[in-house]
Design a protein around this motif. Structure first.
Motif, PDB file in Angstrom:
ATOM      1  N   ALA A 286       0.852  -1.177   0.000  1.00  0.00           N
ATOM      2  CA  ALA A 286       0.000   0.000   0.000  1.00  0.00           C
ATOM      3  C   ALA A 286       0.893   1.234   0.000  1.00  0.00           C
ATOM      4  O   ALA A 286       2.095   1.139   0.248  1.00  0.00           O
ATOM      5  CB  ALA A 286      -0.889  -0.004   1.246  1.00  0.00           C
ATOM      6  N   LEU A 287       0.298   2.369  -0.274  1.00  0.00           N
ATOM      7  CA  LEU A 287       1.038   3.623  -0.166  1.00  0.00           C
ATOM      8  C   LEU A 287       0.713   4.257   1.173  1.00  0.00           C
ATOM      9  O   LEU A 287      -0.426   4.195   1.641  1.00  0.00           O
ATOM     10  CB  LEU A 287       0.661   4.587  -1.295  1.00  0.00           C
ATOM     11  N   GLU A 288       1.723   4.850   1.797  1.00  0.00           N
ATOM     12  CA  GLU A 288       1.534   5.577   3.038  1.00  0.00           C
ATOM     13  C   GLU A 288       2.284   6.894   2.951  1.00  0.00           C
ATOM     14  O   GLU A 288       3.235   7.024   2.187  1.00  0.00           O
ATOM     15  CB  GLU A 288       2.013   4.766   4.239  1.00  0.00           C
ATOM     16  N   ARG A 289       1.831   7.848   3.734  1.00  0.00           N
ATOM     17  CA  ARG A 289       2.500   9.150   3.770  1.00  0.00           C
ATOM     18  C   ARG A 289       3.863   8.963   4.429  1.00  0.00           C
ATOM     19  O   ARG A 289       3.964   8.428   5.520  1.00  0.00           O
ATOM     20  CB  ARG A 289       1.668  10.178   4.530  1.00  0.00           C
ATOM     21  N   ALA A 290       4.905   9.400   3.737  1.00  0.00           N
ATOM     22  CA  ALA A 290       6.272   9.240   4.237  1.00  0.00           C
ATOM     23  C   ALA A 290       6.657  10.425   5.118  1.00  0.00           C
ATOM     24  O   ALA A 290       6.133  11.528   4.933  1.00  0.00           O
ATOM     25  CB  ALA A 290       7.228   9.149   3.060  1.00  0.00           C
ATOM     26  N   PRO A 291       7.569  10.204   6.024  1.00  0.00           N
ATOM     27  CA  PRO A 291       8.109  11.337   6.776  1.00  0.00           C
ATOM     28  C   PRO A 291       8.729  12.342   5.798  1.00  0.00           C
ATOM     29  O   PRO A 291       9.212  11.966   4.731  1.00  0.00           O
ATOM     30  CB  PRO A 291       9.196  10.710   7.653  1.00  0.00           C
ATOM     31  N   LEU A 292       8.715  13.619   6.140  1.00  0.00           N
ATOM     32  CA  LEU A 292       9.166  14.659   5.241  1.00  0.00           C
ATOM     33  C   LEU A 292      10.567  14.428   4.697  1.00  0.00           C
ATOM     34  O   LEU A 292      10.826  14.668   3.526  1.00  0.00           O
ATOM     35  CB  LEU A 292       9.099  16.030   5.930  1.00  0.00           C
ATOM     36  N   GLU A 293      11.486  13.939   5.510  1.00  0.00           N
ATOM     37  CA  GLU A 293      12.854  13.738   5.024  1.00  0.00           C
ATOM     38  C   GLU A 293      12.931  12.655   3.956  1.00  0.00           C
ATOM     39  O   GLU A 293      13.783  12.684   3.088  1.00  0.00           O
ATOM     40  CB  GLU A 293      13.837  13.450   6.154  1.00  0.00           C
TER      41      GLU A 293
END
Length: 166
Positions: free
Chosen positions: A156-163
């Motif tokens: 699945a796709l998940e929101r990644a940490p900004l870095e």
């Protein structure tokens, strides 16, 4: 599951419900700005050569990871006259692939479907079904090429940490 949101083919065939957040196309403005600019004209959907954009229940474009790979060609942005999609939008594509517990190699089944389609070579699969696939978050672009091809629906796709999304 929202009754107005269509089920994915996998969810329909397996009796499961498609879950997760509504993903907007790459280069979409933040939610409020996007909603105020998007007219639901479908120009971006028609312009997408990969067919990974479709209308949400409100007629605005959404990115469907099950539909295939986004090549980040920018055709959707160039077609968007109200500039709801904009190369200058303040955020980058924040989504990255995640391997879930149903990954077949984690259960001793030889499979490398995700690795074989990844255009960035961001996925590693242990040989001989000896452990789950793993994603290199620094190489993964969140294109979703791996999502729809997984026979177990374990990516699945998940929101990644900004870095990681920079």
């Amino acid at each position: 599951m929202d009754a107005n949101r269509p089920m994915s083919r996998r969810a329909l065939l397996t009796g499961g419900a498609a879950g997760g957040p509504m993903l907007r196309p790459p280069w979409a403005h933040e939610a409020a700005e996007f909603a105020s600019r998007c007219t639901g004209c479908d120009a971006c959907i028609r312009a997408c050569p990969e067919g990974v954009l479709s209308p949400d229940p409100d007629g605005r474009p959404r990115f469907d990871p099950q539909a295939g790979e986004c090549t980040f060609c920018g055709d959707c942005v160039r077609a968007c006259q109200p500039a709801a999609l904009d190369f200058a939008a303040p955020t980058r594509w924040p989504w990255r692939a995640r391997v879930e517990p149903g990954c077949l190699p984690a259960h001793g089944v030889v499979c490398a479907s995700c690795r074989d389609v990844c255009p960035e070579a961001a996925i590693r699969v242990p040989p001989g079904g000896r452990g789950a696939a793993s994603i290199d978050p620094l190489r993964c672009t969140g294109c979703s090429a791996c999502v729809g091809v997984c026979p177990a629906g374990a990516i699945a796709l998940e929101r990644a940490p900004l870095e990681e999304a920079a």
